[in-house]
Design a protein around this motif. Structure first.
Motif, short mmCIF file in Angstrom:
data_model
loop_
_atom_site.label_atom_id
_atom_site.label_comp_id
_atom_site.label_asym_id
_atom_site.label_seq_id
_atom_site.Cartn_x
_atom_site.Cartn_y
_atom_site.Cartn_z
N LEU A 113 34.58 67.37 37.05
CA LEU A 113 33.12 67.16 36.92
C LEU A 113 32.95 65.89 37.68
O LEU A 113 33.40 64.83 37.41
CB LEU A 113 32.46 66.83 35.48
N THR A 114 32.08 65.90 38.69
CA THR A 114 31.86 64.90 39.79
C THR A 114 30.76 63.91 39.31
O THR A 114 30.06 64.35 38.23
CB THR A 114 31.46 65.31 41.03
N ARG A 115 30.95 62.75 39.86
CA ARG A 115 29.95 61.55 39.32
C ARG A 115 28.55 62.12 39.66
O ARG A 115 27.46 62.11 38.91
CB ARG A 115 30.22 60.33 39.82
N ALA A 116 28.19 62.87 40.84
CA ALA A 116 26.97 63.34 41.11
C ALA A 116 26.42 64.26 40.29
O ALA A 116 25.23 64.03 39.88
CB ALA A 116 27.09 63.64 42.71
N SER A 117 27.34 65.16 39.88
CA SER A 117 26.73 66.21 38.96
C SER A 117 26.58 65.77 37.60
O SER A 117 25.41 65.94 36.67
CB SER A 117 27.86 67.37 38.99
N PHE A 118 27.51 64.70 37.13
CA PHE A 118 27.12 64.21 35.92
C PHE A 118 25.83 63.50 35.80
O PHE A 118 25.08 63.83 34.76
CB PHE A 118 28.18 63.13 35.34
N ARG A 119 25.47 62.55 36.75
CA ARG A 119 24.31 61.88 36.81
C ARG A 119 23.20 62.79 36.76
O ARG A 119 21.97 62.62 36.12
CB ARG A 119 24.37 60.99 37.87
N GLN A 120 23.18 64.06 37.57
CA GLN A 120 22.16 64.89 37.43
C GLN A 120 21.93 65.52 36.12
O GLN A 120 20.85 65.37 35.52
CB GLN A 120 22.61 66.08 38.31
N LEU A 121 22.94 65.70 35.51
CA LEU A 121 22.99 66.08 34.09
C LEU A 121 22.51 65.25 32.93
O LEU A 121 21.69 65.65 32.03
CB LEU A 121 24.41 66.62 33.46
N VAL A 122 22.75 63.96 33.22
CA VAL A 122 22.13 62.80 32.23
C VAL A 122 20.53 62.68 32.66
O VAL A 122 19.77 62.60 31.77
CB VAL A 122 22.94 61.61 32.65
N ALA A 123 20.32 62.70 33.99
CA ALA A 123 18.94 62.90 34.36
C ALA A 123 18.06 63.76 33.85
O ALA A 123 17.00 63.79 33.49
CB ALA A 123 18.73 62.64 35.85
N LYS A 124 18.71 64.88 33.62
CA LYS A 124 18.12 66.09 33.16
C LYS A 124 18.06 66.31 31.61
O LYS A 124 17.61 67.24 31.02
CB LYS A 124 18.72 67.55 33.76
N LYS A 125 18.96 65.18 30.98
CA LYS A 125 18.77 65.09 29.63
C LYS A 125 19.91 66.20 29.05
O LYS A 125 19.61 66.38 27.85
CB LYS A 125 17.56 64.88 28.81
N VAL A 126 20.40 67.03 29.80
CA VAL A 126 21.72 67.90 29.13
C VAL A 126 22.93 67.06 28.61
O VAL A 126 23.02 67.50 27.64
CB VAL A 126 22.15 68.74 30.54
N VAL A 127 23.04 66.20 29.32
CA VAL A 127 24.17 65.26 28.67
C VAL A 127 23.47 64.00 27.95
O VAL A 127 22.45 63.42 28.57
CB VAL A 127 25.11 64.64 29.90
N THR A 128 23.52 64.04 26.68
CA THR A 128 22.74 62.93 25.89
C THR A 128 23.52 61.60 26.12
O THR A 128 24.68 61.55 26.63
CB THR A 128 22.79 63.49 24.50
#
Length: 176
Positions: A113-128
């Protein structure tokens, strides 16, 4: 393809932090991950390189090497590289990770999982924020272990002489 995605989701559901997510969120995380395969003795990532991704071991095992010393071995469902997700850009890898064999001739398989993808998931609140906190806790644990190891390595070599006996001040003869 579907079976592969289910296996990837099952792997992620066992990873500390990500295990807090529901099935739908896990599938969204897996959709952002890529699968990588490494032969025995391949370098997965190198100490000092940019830290920009997390690796989750699906199959096989790896060794974590810090300044030329193997400090731990990790296996299926373990992960490394969380600093690449939770720290600022420009952070460097603190260890070299080498692929080990998972059996006769098999490869080490990781989900990445790349940093960019992780940050998108956090921004979309998929990753809490609970997942982020768990990753930060894990990173802090490794930092403490690394600091303890460095401190231990920096101490002078222990002499062969035993330590002096404890003092018995205040004790009268015959009280022991």
């Amino acid at each position: 393809l579907i079976r592969g995605k289910l296996k990837q989701s099952k792997t992620m559901s066992k990873v500390p932090g990500f295990s807090l997510l529901g099935e739908t969120s896990l599938h969204q995380v897996v959709d952002q991950m890529s699968m990588e395969k490494f032969n025995a003795n391949d370098v997965v990532c190198k100490e000092g390189d940019p830290a920009d991704r997390l690796y989750v071991i699906m199959e096989g095992s790896v060794e974590i090497v810090v300044q030329g010393n193997t400090v731990r071995t990790m296996k299926e469902n373990d992960f490394f590289g969380e600093s690449g997700l939770i720290l600022e850009d420009g952070n460097e890898r603190g260890a070299t990770v080498n692929a080990l064999t998972a059996g006769s001739g098999s490869k080490v398989t990781t989900l990445t999982l790349t940093r960019a993808s992780f940050r998108q998931l956090v921004a979309k609140k998929v990753v809490t924020q609970d997942v982020v906190a768990a990753l930060k806790d894990r990173h802090a644990k490794w930092q403490q272990e690394d600091a303890a190891r460095k401190t231990g390595a920096a101490e002078p070599a222990k002499s062969a002489a035993p330590p002096p006996p404890p003092t018995m001040s205040g004790l009268e003869e015959g009280q022991i």
